[in-house]
Design a protein around this motif. Sequence first.
Motif, short mmCIF file in Angstrom:
data_model
loop_
_atom_site.label_atom_id
_atom_site.label_comp_id
_atom_site.label_asym_id
_atom_site.label_seq_id
_atom_site.Cartn_x
_atom_site.Cartn_y
_atom_site.Cartn_z
N ILE A 12 75.22 50.74 -8.84
CA ILE A 12 76.82 50.35 -9.52
C ILE A 12 77.73 51.39 -8.88
O ILE A 12 78.84 50.75 -8.74
N ALA A 13 77.63 52.45 -8.71
CA ALA A 13 78.65 53.49 -8.04
C ALA A 13 79.07 53.25 -6.79
O ALA A 13 80.06 53.05 -6.46
N ALA A 14 77.99 52.47 -5.84
CA ALA A 14 78.32 52.18 -4.67
C ALA A 14 79.41 50.95 -4.60
O ALA A 14 80.22 50.81 -3.64
N ARG A 15 78.87 50.17 -5.45
CA ARG A 15 79.59 48.66 -5.45
C ARG A 15 80.38 48.46 -6.76
O ARG A 15 80.55 47.27 -7.14
N TYR A 16 80.87 49.40 -7.34
CA TYR A 16 81.54 49.28 -8.55
C TYR A 16 82.74 48.33 -8.56
O TYR A 16 82.76 47.33 -9.51
N ASP A 17 83.68 48.37 -7.82
CA ASP A 17 84.78 47.49 -7.49
C ASP A 17 84.29 46.00 -7.61
O ASP A 17 84.73 45.04 -8.03
N GLU A 35 84.45 47.61 -19.28
CA GLU A 35 83.94 48.13 -20.36
C GLU A 35 82.42 47.89 -20.33
O GLU A 35 81.35 48.92 -20.49
N VAL A 36 82.10 46.66 -20.05
CA VAL A 36 80.60 46.33 -20.06
C VAL A 36 79.86 46.84 -18.55
O VAL A 36 78.65 47.30 -18.79
N LEU A 37 80.51 47.16 -17.59
CA LEU A 37 79.88 47.61 -16.54
C LEU A 37 79.73 49.05 -16.63
O LEU A 37 78.60 49.73 -16.18
N HIS A 38 80.84 49.94 -17.45
CA HIS A 38 80.46 51.36 -17.88
C HIS A 38 79.29 51.29 -18.60
O HIS A 38 78.39 52.33 -18.64
N GLU A 39 79.30 50.51 -19.67
CA GLU A 39 78.22 50.58 -20.75
C GLU A 39 76.76 50.39 -20.06
O GLU A 39 75.63 51.00 -20.35
N THR A 40 76.80 49.37 -18.85
CA THR A 40 75.47 48.92 -18.12
C THR A 40 75.15 50.41 -17.37
O THR A 40 74.00 50.47 -17.39
N TYR A 41 76.18 51.09 -16.89
CA TYR A 41 75.89 52.26 -16.28
C TYR A 41 75.25 53.28 -17.16
O TYR A 41 74.13 53.81 -16.94
#
Length: 167
Positions: A12-17, A35-41
Amino acid sequence: MAEDWASLRQVIAARYDEIKIRLARSLGSRELADEVLHETYLRFHRSDAAGVIEQPDSYIFRTALNIATDKRRGERRRASQAEIMAAIRLQDTPPDLASEIASRFRMQALKRALIDLPPRRRAIFVAARVDGLSHDVIAERFGISRTMVQKELRRAMHHCLERLENE
């Protein structure tokens, strides 16, 4: 391939965008995607074993979509609860006589509709729409699946709305 939660967080951190853009296209909202990507992390901050995940990108994307679905369901549930509460609650300001009479008729019609429901369906409806309990809690309380809770709520809502429209 990922074998632990830390590996998924690294993806997620490497391919966030890139993941966020893909989610935004699927969800139709950059804000919701963020929001959901942050919650997924955050959900991947777990101590149990992740097991072997063959396609980490797909797993991350599916998890984020599931979180978005849960958020949207929650928003719909709150809106539905607000609508029901508005039909049940009397206004704070004194209404005119016609509005008061109409409100009382709607309230009586809703009460009759609720009384006509089978007892379990009525209890599930009240637990979800009045008490604000989650589907998971209701399922556990009644010893049924989450899917059955959703079916019972749909049937109850359909019944109540149909009765209110007919009266």
